[in-house]
Motif scaffolding. Structure first.
Motif, PDB file in Angstrom:
ATOM      1  N   LEU A  12      16.213  36.953  62.728  1.00 62.31           N
ATOM      2  CA  LEU A  12      15.890  38.380  62.749  1.00 62.31           C
ATOM      3  C   LEU A  12      16.947  39.183  63.488  1.00 62.31           C
ATOM      4  CD1 LEU A  12      13.907  40.641  62.083  1.00 62.31           C
ATOM      5  CD2 LEU A  12      12.757  40.171  64.248  1.00 62.31           C
ATOM      6  N   THR A  13      17.417  38.655  64.622  1.00 58.39           N
ATOM      7  CA  THR A  13      18.474  39.340  65.375  1.00 58.39           C
ATOM      8  C   THR A  13      19.756  39.416  64.558  1.00 58.39           C
ATOM      9  OG1 THR A  13      17.544  38.555  67.457  1.00 58.39           O
ATOM     10  CG2 THR A  13      19.820  39.319  67.507  1.00 58.39           C
ATOM     11  N   ALA A  14      20.098  38.333  63.877  1.00 56.65           N
ATOM     12  CA  ALA A  14      21.306  38.314  63.056  1.00 56.65           C
ATOM     13  C   ALA A  14      21.229  39.370  61.955  1.00 56.65           C
ATOM     14  CB  ALA A  14      21.512  36.927  62.447  1.00 56.65           C
ATOM     15  N   VAL A  15      20.070  39.489  61.324  1.00 55.07           N
ATOM     16  CA  VAL A  15      19.915  40.478  60.261  1.00 55.07           C
ATOM     17  C   VAL A  15      19.971  41.890  60.828  1.00 55.07           C
ATOM     18  CG1 VAL A  15      18.314  41.367  58.543  1.00 55.07           C
ATOM     19  CG2 VAL A  15      18.646  38.923  58.762  1.00 55.07           C
ATOM     20  N   THR A  16      19.407  42.089  62.020  1.00 56.07           N
ATOM     21  CA  THR A  16      19.449  43.406  62.649  1.00 56.07           C
ATOM     22  C   THR A  16      20.885  43.839  62.910  1.00 56.07           C
ATOM     23  OG1 THR A  16      17.319  42.994  63.730  1.00 56.07           O
ATOM     24  CG2 THR A  16      18.648  44.780  64.599  1.00 56.07           C
ATOM     25  N   ALA A  41      11.969  47.320  62.311  1.00 61.26           N
ATOM     26  CA  ALA A  41      12.354  46.953  60.948  1.00 61.26           C
ATOM     27  C   ALA A  41      11.968  48.044  59.956  1.00 61.26           C
ATOM     28  CB  ALA A  41      11.687  45.630  60.565  1.00 61.26           C
ATOM     29  N   ILE A  42      10.766  48.579  60.101  1.00 54.79           N
ATOM     30  CA  ILE A  42      10.305  49.623  59.178  1.00 54.79           C
ATOM     31  C   ILE A  42      11.136  50.888  59.321  1.00 54.79           C
ATOM     32  CG2 ILE A  42       8.366  51.145  58.626  1.00 54.79           C
ATOM     33  CD1 ILE A  42       6.500  48.844  59.402  1.00 54.79           C
ATOM     34  N   SER A  43      11.451  51.261  60.562  1.00 52.85           N
ATOM     35  CA  SER A  43      12.251  52.462  60.798  1.00 52.85           C
ATOM     36  C   SER A  43      13.639  52.334  60.190  1.00 52.85           C
ATOM     37  CB  SER A  43      12.364  52.723  62.304  1.00 52.85           C
ATOM     38  OG  SER A  43      13.179  53.840  62.553  1.00 52.85           O
ATOM     39  N   LEU A  75      17.385  57.672  61.860  1.00 59.58           N
ATOM     40  CA  LEU A  75      16.279  56.726  61.759  1.00 59.58           C
ATOM     41  C   LEU A  75      16.762  55.293  61.935  1.00 59.58           C
ATOM     42  CD1 LEU A  75      13.961  58.018  58.873  1.00 59.58           C
ATOM     43  CD2 LEU A  75      13.351  57.636  61.267  1.00 59.58           C
ATOM     44  N   VAL A  76      17.928  55.010  61.395  1.00 53.67           N
ATOM     45  CA  VAL A  76      18.498  53.671  61.553  1.00 53.67           C
ATOM     46  C   VAL A  76      18.798  53.391  63.025  1.00 53.67           C
ATOM     47  CG1 VAL A  76      20.454  52.196  60.984  1.00 53.67           C
ATOM     48  CG2 VAL A  76      19.457  53.663  59.229  1.00 53.67           C
ATOM     49  N   ILE A  77      19.406  54.349  63.691  1.00 53.31           N
ATOM     50  CA  ILE A  77      19.712  54.191  65.114  1.00 53.31           C
ATOM     51  C   ILE A  77      18.436  54.001  65.928  1.00 53.31           C
ATOM     52  CG2 ILE A  77      20.678  55.351  67.147  1.00 53.31           C
ATOM     53  CD1 ILE A  77      22.683  56.706  65.280  1.00 53.31           C
ATOM     54  N   PHE A  78      17.380  54.739  65.572  1.00 56.69           N
ATOM     55  CA  PHE A  78      16.106  54.604  66.262  1.00 56.69           C
ATOM     56  C   PHE A  78      15.525  53.202  66.075  1.00 56.69           C
ATOM     57  CE2 PHE A  78      11.397  55.170  66.243  1.00 56.69           C
ATOM     58  CZ  PHE A  78      11.248  55.469  67.596  1.00 56.69           C
ATOM     59  N   GLY A  79      15.669  52.670  64.870  1.00 59.22           N
ATOM     60  CA  GLY A  79      15.206  51.313  64.617  1.00 59.22           C
ATOM     61  C   GLY A  79      15.952  50.290  65.445  1.00 59.22           C
ATOM     62  N   ILE A  80      17.277  50.469  65.563  1.00 61.00           N
ATOM     63  CA  ILE A  80      18.079  49.569  66.394  1.00 61.00           C
ATOM     64  C   ILE A  80      17.637  49.660  67.849  1.00 61.00           C
ATOM     65  CG2 ILE A  80      20.414  49.079  67.217  1.00 61.00           C
ATOM     66  CD1 ILE A  80      21.440  50.187  64.548  1.00 61.00           C
TER      67      ILE A  80
END
Length: 360
Positions: free
Chosen positions: A282-286, A162-164, A317-322
């Protein structure tokens, strides 16, 4: 609806009957209840991406129309009217009855109005990529809401994901402010208010839908119809209702765009609710956050904007968070699988096997 019946153990004289019902899961009116959870997740994700990419394009297109920016709340009113009509038709055909208490919908309608109303209206003060970036930051509020409201627990990988994602998406804001500064403190306040509502609405929807086994169409009908009543009264007494009608009177094509915008949004809400039901808030928001990142890319393609390499690094960074989020879920599934336990039994000494199995 799948029903499983346990008649008990005849040898022990047990005659108890236990009925376990499996909730029906539909995506765009197609029943996917009998598919395994992975297939359900893939179907829901695909539908979210396709529908909401079109939704985001139409939203930005409407607000690029000459003179429309001050009428974000009027667009929200039209959107709520159409959502209410669509869901009312559905509930009438399927003979859906209300299961969630009305007092819960009174609160849920306020959150729904805040989420969509503040989000739409913020585009009068912020450009589209900046608005999307702020909305993506709801990952952490939703996680906090899950902990406070539903008492869920998340590991360090979930928090790191989430932070990433939030850091990466926030870098888009910095790059955008450097290239085309268009910030207004009122717009930031409005989109931040939408984030607060977002942090609450997903968790309350998940909690009440599971508790009362309520359908998507029921939640949409009562949330948006009550939300429409709230907004109609507010706009009527503030005078903004009449000004919106006058502005759109000579521009009927706006209603055409609004109809397509609302239709895609209505279908998208149903898909997201199915995702919330099957995988959690949380999964839905991701998933929806990942979709927003792609919406930004499409926005740059179809609507001319300056570009900088900082957008690329922020995207990484977004891809890393995913990736971290998926890694966390894979670890949880691995720990639950029989394959994992077989590996443990094979390589763990028998003297330690019992204690290890208990710990796992």
């Amino acid at each position: 609806m799948e029903t499983r019946i346990n008649l008990g153990d005849p040898n022990n004289g047990q005659n108890l009957v236990t009925v376990q019902k499996k909730q029906t899961v539909e995506v765009l009116y197609v029943d996917i209840t009998n598919y395994n959870p992975k297939v359900q997740f893939i179907i829901c994700c695909s539908a979210v991406f396709v529908i909401f990419l079109l939704y985001g394009y139409l939203q930005e297109l409407i607000f690029t129309l000459d003179g429309f920016k001050p009428y974000g709340w009027y667009l929200t009113l039209v959107q709520f009217i159409l959502y209410s009509i669509f869901s009312c038709i559905e509930c009438t055909i399927t003979k859906t009855e209300r299961r969630i208490p009305l007092k819960a919908y009174i609160f849920l309608a306020m959150l729904t109005l805040g989420t969509m109303g503040f989000s739409n209206s913020s585009l009068a003060y912020l450009n589209y990529p900046t608005q999307v970036i702020f909305k993506c930051c709801k990952l952490i509020p939703v996680m906090i809401g899950s902990i406070v409201i539903q008492h869920k627990r998340y590991n360090i990988i979930d928090f790191s994901a989430a932070i990433s994602m939030c850091i990466g998406l926030s870098l888009f804001t910095l790059a955008d402010s450097q290239l085309s500064p268009n910030f207004n403190i009122f717009g930031v306040i409005m989109i931040s208010s939408a984030l607060v509502c977002d942090a609450l609405i997903g968790n309350y929807q998940e909690k009440w839908m599971k508790k009362y086994n309520a359908s998507n169409r029921e939640v949409i009908l009562f949330s948006y119809s009550l939300g429409f009543l709230y907004l109609f009264v507010i706009m009527l007494f503030s005078g903004s209702l009449w000004s919106g009608i006058v502005f759109c009177y000579d521009k009927p094509h706006i209603y055409g765009y609004a109809f397509l915008f609302s239709t895609t949004g209505y279908l998208g809400v149903q898909v997201v609710l199915s995702l919330v039901r099957t995988c959690g808030a949380l999964t839905a928001v991701t998933v929806t956050t990942s979709r927003k990142a792609l919406s930004i890319v499409i926005s740059f393609i179809f609507f001319a904007k300056p570009f900088t390499i900082q957008y690329f690094w922020a995207g990484l960074l977004v891809i890393f968070g995913i990736y971290l989020n998926l890694l966390s879920k894979n670890q949880k599934n691995l720990c639950k699988s029989n394959f994992f336990h077989n590996i443990v039994r094979r390589f763990t000494p028998k003297s330690h096997l019992k204690s290890f199995t208990t710990t796992v």
